[in-house]
Enzyme design. Structure first.
Site, mmCIF file in Angstrom:
data_model
loop_
_atom_site.group_PDB
_atom_site.id
_atom_site.type_symbol
_atom_site.label_atom_id
_atom_site.label_comp_id
_atom_site.label_asym_id
_atom_site.label_seq_id
_atom_site.Cartn_x
_atom_site.Cartn_y
_atom_site.Cartn_z
ATOM 1 N N LYS A 14 0.833 -1.209 0.000
ATOM 2 C CA LYS A 14 0.000 0.000 0.000
ATOM 3 C C LYS A 14 0.864 1.255 0.000
ATOM 4 O O LYS A 14 0.583 2.197 -0.720
ATOM 5 C CB LYS A 14 -0.908 0.044 1.244
ATOM 6 C CG LYS A 14 -1.880 -1.093 1.373
ATOM 7 C CD LYS A 14 -2.828 -0.876 2.541
ATOM 8 C CE LYS A 14 -2.129 -0.843 3.904
ATOM 9 N NZ LYS A 14 -1.500 -2.114 4.308
ATOM 10 N N ARG A 89 -8.932 1.591 9.184
ATOM 11 C CA ARG A 89 -8.531 0.231 9.538
ATOM 12 C C ARG A 89 -9.595 -0.473 10.380
ATOM 13 O O ARG A 89 -9.420 -1.643 10.726
ATOM 14 C CB ARG A 89 -7.247 0.303 10.356
ATOM 15 C CG ARG A 89 -5.989 -0.089 9.574
ATOM 16 C CD ARG A 89 -4.872 -0.125 10.564
ATOM 17 N NE ARG A 89 -3.678 -0.785 10.170
ATOM 18 C CZ ARG A 89 -2.662 -0.217 9.535
ATOM 19 N NH1 ARG A 89 -2.749 1.010 9.111
ATOM 20 N NH2 ARG A 89 -1.564 -0.909 9.316
ATOM 21 N N ARG A 128 11.928 -6.046 4.286
ATOM 22 C CA ARG A 128 11.600 -4.653 4.014
ATOM 23 C C ARG A 128 12.542 -3.697 4.750
ATOM 24 O O ARG A 128 12.837 -3.890 5.915
ATOM 25 C CB ARG A 128 10.158 -4.412 4.469
ATOM 26 C CG ARG A 128 9.704 -2.989 4.416
ATOM 27 C CD ARG A 128 8.237 -2.892 4.299
ATOM 28 N NE ARG A 128 7.520 -3.121 5.561
ATOM 29 C CZ ARG A 128 6.199 -2.989 5.663
ATOM 30 N NH1 ARG A 128 5.480 -2.689 4.612
ATOM 31 N NH2 ARG A 128 5.621 -3.203 6.816
ATOM 32 N N ARG A 162 11.786 -1.285 10.081
ATOM 33 C CA ARG A 162 10.757 -0.792 11.001
ATOM 34 C C ARG A 162 10.736 -1.638 12.266
ATOM 35 O O ARG A 162 10.891 -2.847 12.211
ATOM 36 C CB ARG A 162 9.387 -0.863 10.322
ATOM 37 C CG ARG A 162 9.135 0.299 9.404
ATOM 38 C CD ARG A 162 7.889 0.125 8.599
ATOM 39 N NE ARG A 162 6.731 -0.294 9.394
ATOM 40 C CZ ARG A 162 5.498 -0.321 8.932
ATOM 41 N NH1 ARG A 162 5.259 0.057 7.685
ATOM 42 N NH2 ARG A 162 4.505 -0.726 9.682
ATOM 43 N N ARG A 173 0.208 -8.496 13.617
ATOM 44 C CA ARG A 173 -0.409 -7.516 12.718
ATOM 45 C C ARG A 173 -1.301 -8.189 11.691
ATOM 46 O O ARG A 173 -2.345 -7.650 11.307
ATOM 47 C CB ARG A 173 0.673 -6.669 12.041
ATOM 48 C CG ARG A 173 1.279 -5.644 13.005
ATOM 49 C CD ARG A 173 2.636 -5.155 12.556
ATOM 50 N NE ARG A 173 2.581 -4.404 11.330
ATOM 51 C CZ ARG A 173 3.590 -4.322 10.470
ATOM 52 N NH1 ARG A 173 4.725 -4.949 10.695
ATOM 53 N NH2 ARG A 173 3.453 -3.628 9.377
HETATM 54 P P1 AMP Z 1 1.315 0.874 8.811
HETATM 55 O O1 AMP Z 1 2.533 1.643 8.468
HETATM 56 O O2 AMP Z 1 0.114 1.296 8.031
HETATM 57 O O3 AMP Z 1 1.546 -0.624 8.742
HETATM 58 O O4 AMP Z 1 0.988 1.197 10.341
HETATM 59 C C1 AMP Z 1 1.903 0.888 11.374
HETATM 60 C C2 AMP Z 1 1.180 0.847 12.713
HETATM 61 O O5 AMP Z 1 0.616 2.119 12.990
HETATM 62 C C3 AMP Z 1 0.013 -0.117 12.779
HETATM 63 O O6 AMP Z 1 0.410 -1.437 13.085
HETATM 64 C C4 AMP Z 1 -0.815 0.499 13.911
HETATM 65 O O7 AMP Z 1 -0.253 0.242 15.169
HETATM 66 C C5 AMP Z 1 -0.642 1.989 13.633
HETATM 67 N N1 AMP Z 1 -1.700 2.504 12.720
HETATM 68 C C6 AMP Z 1 -1.526 3.009 11.468
HETATM 69 N N2 AMP Z 1 -2.687 3.384 10.918
HETATM 70 C C7 AMP Z 1 -3.638 3.114 11.839
HETATM 71 C C8 AMP Z 1 -5.050 3.268 11.887
HETATM 72 N N3 AMP Z 1 -5.743 3.777 10.838
HETATM 73 N N4 AMP Z 1 -5.702 2.869 13.010
HETATM 74 C C9 AMP Z 1 -5.036 2.357 14.057
HETATM 75 N N5 AMP Z 1 -3.719 2.178 14.090
HETATM 76 C C10 AMP Z 1 -3.004 2.550 12.989
#
Ligand code: AMP
Length: 216
Positions: A14, A89, A128, A162, A173
């Site tokens: 994404k 989400r 990654r 990360r 996750r």
């Molecule tokens: P991502 O980079 O999109 O994988 O997000 C990394 C982490 O940020 C996720 O595992 C959540 O802990 C938090 N996070 C990101 N976007 C959201 C969201 N829309 N709602 C809740 N937690 C989020």
């Protein structure tokens, strides 16, 4: 002008696809994960609070996330269109987005779901890496940096992994995705907004499929 949501499990691409889509069309990229990681790095109150959930692979609270996106999507650079990566989400987040856009006289054009099997996602997330300066994403196996270690655009900067790309957190996750985010596929399908794109395969092919489904 397009207002689009990118849906899909962690590691499906994404961020990579969203970044390209937004930059090629001059739309704002709203990546909630990136915003949170920025807040964590700067040790802001939001960052300190969110880090606990993020490190465990859990979601940050809906209210916080909804406030964050409401603010960010009202920025002037988002007026000409935006790509949401990582939001919504949960169903409450999707409802809130709908309410906000409606209140502004706008609507979501599409929710694009990128798909890939779990084994592939795990493989991708363990390889990654990203540039801490420009956030450009790499994969040590399929998309390595030229010298194997530094960002192509910032030759002095070491790529980083990360904090939540560790095997245990990745597993969590994926479970959280299945329980809390996957229901959004039906949510958008029932509203006639869902488009599905195969996330496996070469980055350029996925991008072509993504733009085709958006009619670009
Ligand atoms: P991502 O980079 O999109 O994988 O997000 C990394 C982490 O940020 C996720 O595992 C959540 O802990 C938090 N996070 C990101 N976007 C959201 C969201 N829309 N709602 C809740 N937690 C989020």
């Amino acid at each position: 002008m397009v207002r689009v949501v990118l849906l899909g499990p962690p590691g499906v691409g994404k961020g990579t696809q969203g970044r390209r889509l937004a930059s090629e069309h001059g739309w704002a990229l709203i990546s909630t994960g990136e915003m949170l990681r920025e807040a964590v790095a700067r040790r802001t109150p939001l960052g300190i609070e969110a880090q606990k959930q993020m490190d465990q692979g859990l979601l940050v609270g809906d209210e916080v996330m909804i406030g964050l996106v409401n603010e960010r999507s009202a920025d002037t650079d988002a007026a000409g269109g935006f790509v949401l990566d990582g939001f919504p989400r949960t169903v409450p987040q999707a409802d809130a987005l709908d309410v906000t856009l409606t209140r502004r006289g706008h609507a979501l054009d599409a929710a694009v779901s990128l798909r890939a099997p779990d084994v592939e996602l795990v493989r991708r997330m363990s390889a990654r890496r990203e540039c801490p300066v420009c956030k450009r994403a790499y994969n040590l196996v399929s998309w390595p940096p030229r010298d194997g270690r530094h960002c192509d655009d910032h030759p002095d900067v070491d790529l980083i992994q990360r904090a939540d790309d560790t095997p245990e957190t990745v597993k969590r996750r994926l479970v959280v995705y299945g329980q809390q985010t996957a229901p959004l596929l039906d949510y958008y399908r029932s509203r006639g907004r869902l488009r599905e794109v195969e996330g496996l395969g070469a980055m350029d092919d996925v991008y072509r499929a993504l733009t085709r489904t958006l009619g670009l």
